[in-house]
Design a protein around this motif. Structure first.
Motif, PDB file in Angstrom:
ATOM      1  N   SER A 158       0.830  -1.212   0.000  1.00 13.98           N
ATOM      2  CA  SER A 158       0.000   0.000   0.000  1.00 13.98           C
ATOM      3  C   SER A 158       0.858   1.253   0.000  1.00 13.98           C
ATOM      4  O   SER A 158       0.568   2.226  -0.713  1.00 13.98           O
ATOM      5  CB  SER A 158      -0.919  -0.009   1.229  1.00 13.98           C
ATOM      6  OG  SER A 158      -1.638   1.200   1.333  1.00 13.98           O
TER       7      SER A 158
ATOM      8  N   SER B 210       1.071   3.886  -3.158  1.00 12.02           N
ATOM      9  CA  SER B 210       0.774   5.297  -2.908  1.00 12.02           C
ATOM     10  C   SER B 210       1.861   6.195  -3.478  1.00 12.02           C
ATOM     11  O   SER B 210       1.579   7.213  -4.134  1.00 12.02           O
ATOM     12  CB  SER B 210       0.631   5.537  -1.403  1.00 12.02           C
ATOM     13  OG  SER B 210       0.561   6.916  -1.120  1.00 12.02           O
TER      14      SER B 210
ATOM     15  N   THR C  72      -9.642   4.300  -2.963  1.00  9.28           N
ATOM     16  CA  THR C  72      -9.083   3.103  -3.593  1.00  9.28           C
ATOM     17  C   THR C  72      -8.848   2.002  -2.564  1.00  9.28           C
ATOM     18  O   THR C  72      -9.181   0.825  -2.798  1.00  9.28           O
ATOM     19  CB  THR C  72      -7.761   3.432  -4.301  1.00  9.28           C
ATOM     20  OG1 THR C  72      -7.979   4.458  -5.274  1.00  9.28           O
ATOM     21  CG2 THR C  72      -7.189   2.201  -4.984  1.00  9.28           C
ATOM     22  N   GLN C  73      -8.277   2.371  -1.412  1.00 15.41           N
ATOM     23  CA  GLN C  73      -8.009   1.387  -0.371  1.00 15.41           C
ATOM     24  C   GLN C  73      -9.297   0.736   0.120  1.00 15.41           C
ATOM     25  O   GLN C  73      -9.363  -0.490   0.300  1.00 15.41           O
ATOM     26  CB  GLN C  73      -7.277   2.050   0.798  1.00 15.41           C
ATOM     27  CG  GLN C  73      -5.835   2.427   0.492  1.00 15.41           C
ATOM     28  CD  GLN C  73      -5.202   3.213   1.622  1.00 15.41           C
ATOM     29  OE1 GLN C  73      -5.883   3.859   2.411  1.00 15.41           O
ATOM     30  NE2 GLN C  73      -3.870   3.160   1.703  1.00 15.41           N
ATOM     31  N   TYR C  74     -10.330   1.541   0.337  1.00 18.40           N
ATOM     32  CA  TYR C  74     -11.561   0.996   0.911  1.00 18.40           C
ATOM     33  C   TYR C  74     -12.428   0.299  -0.129  1.00 18.40           C
ATOM     34  O   TYR C  74     -13.191  -0.608   0.223  1.00 18.40           O
ATOM     35  CB  TYR C  74     -12.324   2.088   1.655  1.00 18.40           C
ATOM     36  CG  TYR C  74     -11.792   2.254   3.049  1.00 18.40           C
ATOM     37  CD1 TYR C  74     -12.290   1.498   4.102  1.00 18.40           C
ATOM     38  CD2 TYR C  74     -10.732   3.109   3.303  1.00 18.40           C
ATOM     39  CE1 TYR C  74     -11.769   1.605   5.373  1.00 18.40           C
ATOM     40  CE2 TYR C  74     -10.197   3.226   4.585  1.00 18.40           C
ATOM     41  CZ  TYR C  74     -10.726   2.465   5.608  1.00 18.40           C
ATOM     42  OH  TYR C  74     -10.189   2.567   6.868  1.00 18.40           O
TER      43      TYR C  74
ATOM     44  N   HIS D 122       2.885   1.211   8.097  1.00 18.95           N
ATOM     45  CA  HIS D 122       2.039   1.636   6.974  1.00 18.95           C
ATOM     46  C   HIS D 122       2.000   3.159   6.915  1.00 18.95           C
ATOM     47  O   HIS D 122       1.326   3.801   7.706  1.00 18.95           O
ATOM     48  CB  HIS D 122       0.614   1.080   7.141  1.00 18.95           C
ATOM     49  CG  HIS D 122      -0.288   1.452   6.011  1.00 18.95           C
ATOM     50  ND1 HIS D 122      -1.523   2.023   6.203  1.00 18.95           N
ATOM     51  CD2 HIS D 122      -0.127   1.343   4.664  1.00 18.95           C
ATOM     52  CE1 HIS D 122      -2.093   2.241   5.038  1.00 18.95           C
ATOM     53  NE2 HIS D 122      -1.264   1.838   4.087  1.00 18.95           N
TER      54      HIS D 122
ATOM     55  N   GLY E 181      -6.096   4.433   6.477  1.00 21.32           N
ATOM     56  CA  GLY E 181      -5.737   3.254   5.694  1.00 21.32           C
ATOM     57  C   GLY E 181      -5.479   2.032   6.558  1.00 21.32           C
ATOM     58  O   GLY E 181      -5.697   0.897   6.111  1.00 21.32           O
TER      59      GLY E 181
ATOM     60  N   ALA F  85      -8.476  -0.125   6.766  1.00 20.87           N
ATOM     61  CA  ALA F  85      -8.723  -0.993   5.608  1.00 20.87           C
ATOM     62  C   ALA F  85      -7.889  -2.265   5.704  1.00 20.87           C
ATOM     63  O   ALA F  85      -8.374  -3.370   5.407  1.00 20.87           O
ATOM     64  CB  ALA F  85      -8.412  -0.234   4.321  1.00 20.87           C
TER      65      ALA F  85
END
Length: 412
Positions: free
Chosen positions: A84, A88, A221-223, A286, A375, A378
């Motif tokens: 992730s 990003s 996008t993540q969710y 993260h 994030g 998620a």
């Protein structure tokens, strides 16, 4: 009080602290402002002392609860978080390379900004509260003890670590969370009185808007990905994380927001043992939002100053950035400080360019941190589903002084 009303109440107090901090920053006399900043210094020092203990107290029993599959899920969580973060950075780089030549092409005459920490209004005094050990030591100790619990017979160590978890969470619930709105008020009061927001936004307003827009795109996008993975409505999952986003927006610290992120993850249906494992770990490894912002601002500095950008070398910078910033959690602005060595060594930034990066980054640090924290939710949802419905048995809460939280999880 159930989890959702509790989180909504905290969200309102956090937002009130942000608004009052900005408004009061325009008329508060300096001596009065320094009183609040003195409190912030003490509170921040206590947070720094508590964070390693919080990591040990949460991560160790959580790994123990996962059983013999802990090592596997540790690797899975780390892989998802790193992927992730790198995605990003690559997203930000593609947008910057495509849009900056025309967006910033005419803005070549930009004076370097002084490091805001050198001129910032400060408190009357500070108190040194050295942590027992560092964040990385806490993580390594948690991993070793947690995995060790799964490998040896007996429950003595597991019960002891669970008692430590309850002690740490009581401190968080009785001290940290009630004082968070006041701490947030002081953060925004100092930021406004130091004039950092106006200075930076007036200089890099276009880059700030791009960063904020991309942060929204990244979270969506993540969710969406998490929602597809678990078969849930991504809009609901994201909405339930708003208290954590608002708290991180005020504290600029992923680690300081861990208790709120844990609660929000539980509202999204993540089991407490899984959330207690994933959230503190993700708060450390993260940093998707921070990476996005560092990439956008570093490429902006290079574009404005006319520095050539080697695409292949910059991709290598992003890959290294995802690893280097593991040392950044717990300290507001820590991500840019951890990245300074890479900026100088891999991108050739001089002192002026580094000062410009630090000034721009720190002034809106909270937005990147809020993206990181949101994030994390998620990732927790995805890992909870990957572990499976029977892979984790929740610990039985038998102590009358700590009743179990009401089940606010939606049906799967």
């Amino acid at each position: 009080m159930t989890i959702k009303p509790l989180m909504s109440h905290l969200l309102a107090r956090v937002l009130l602290g942000i608004v009052l901090g900005i408004v009061c920053g325009f008329f508060f006399p300096e001596p009065l402002a320094r009183v609040f900043l003195t409190f912030n210094g003490i509170f921040s020092a206590f947070l720094g002392f508590l964070i390693p203990l919080l990591i040990v107290g949460l991560v160790t029993p959580a790994i123990g609860d996962l059983g013999r599959g802990a090592g596997k899920w540790l690797g899975v969580t780390a892989a998802i978080a790193y992927a992730s973060t790198v995605v990003s950075g690559l997203l930000a780089f593609v947008v910057a390379r495509a849009g900056y030549p025309w967006l910033l092409g005419g803005e070549r005459d930009v004076d370097a900004l002084a490091n805001p920490e050198e001129t910032a209004l400060s408190g009357f005094f500070t108190l040194e509260m050295e942590p027992v050990f560092g964040v990385m030591t806490a993580l390594l100790l948690s991993f070793c003890l947690g995995v060790g619990i799964t490998l040896i017979p007996g429950e003595t160590l597991h019960r002891s670590m669970d008692d430590l978890r309850r002690i740490i969470m009581r401190i968080v619930e009785l001290v940290i969370i009630p004082l968070l709105p006041l701490y947030i008020f002081g953060m925004f009061l100092g930021l406004t009185m130091n004039g950092q927001i106006l200075l930076v936004v007036s200089t890099f307003s276009k880059v700030v808007l791009v960063a904020l827009a991309l942060s929204v795109v990244l979270l969506i996008t993540q969710y969406v990905a998490a929602g597809i993975c678990v078969g849930r409505n991504p809009a609901v999952l994201l909405k339930n994380m708003l208290p954590a986003y608002a708290t991180a927006l005020g504290t600029s610290s992923s680690a300081a927001t861990i208790p709120v992120t844990l609660r929000c993850a539980e509202v999204n249906g993540v089991r407490p043992s899984v959330a207690g494992f994933v959230v503190p770990l993700s708060a450390t490894i993260h940093l998707a939002g921070s990476t996005l912002k560092i990439v956008l601002f570093s490429t902006a500095v290079m574009t404005i100053t006319g520095t050539p950008i080697d695409d292949l070398a910059y991709v290598g910078f992003i890959l290294m950035l995802g690893i280097t910033m593991v040392a950044a959690p717990g300290v507001p602005g820590g991500a840019i400080m951890a990245a300074v060595g890479l900026l100088q060594g891999m991108l050739g930034f001089d002192e002026t360019a580094v000062a410009l990066m630090i000034a721009t980054y720190i002034a809106i640090d909270s937005f990147g941190t809020a993206t990181n924290v949101t994030g994390d939710g998620a990732i927790a949802v995805v890992v909870d589903r990957l572990i499976g419905p029977r892979a984790v048995e929740e610990p039985v809460r038998s102590t009358p002084e700590e009743p179990a939280l009401p089940d606010a999880r939606p049906a799967r």
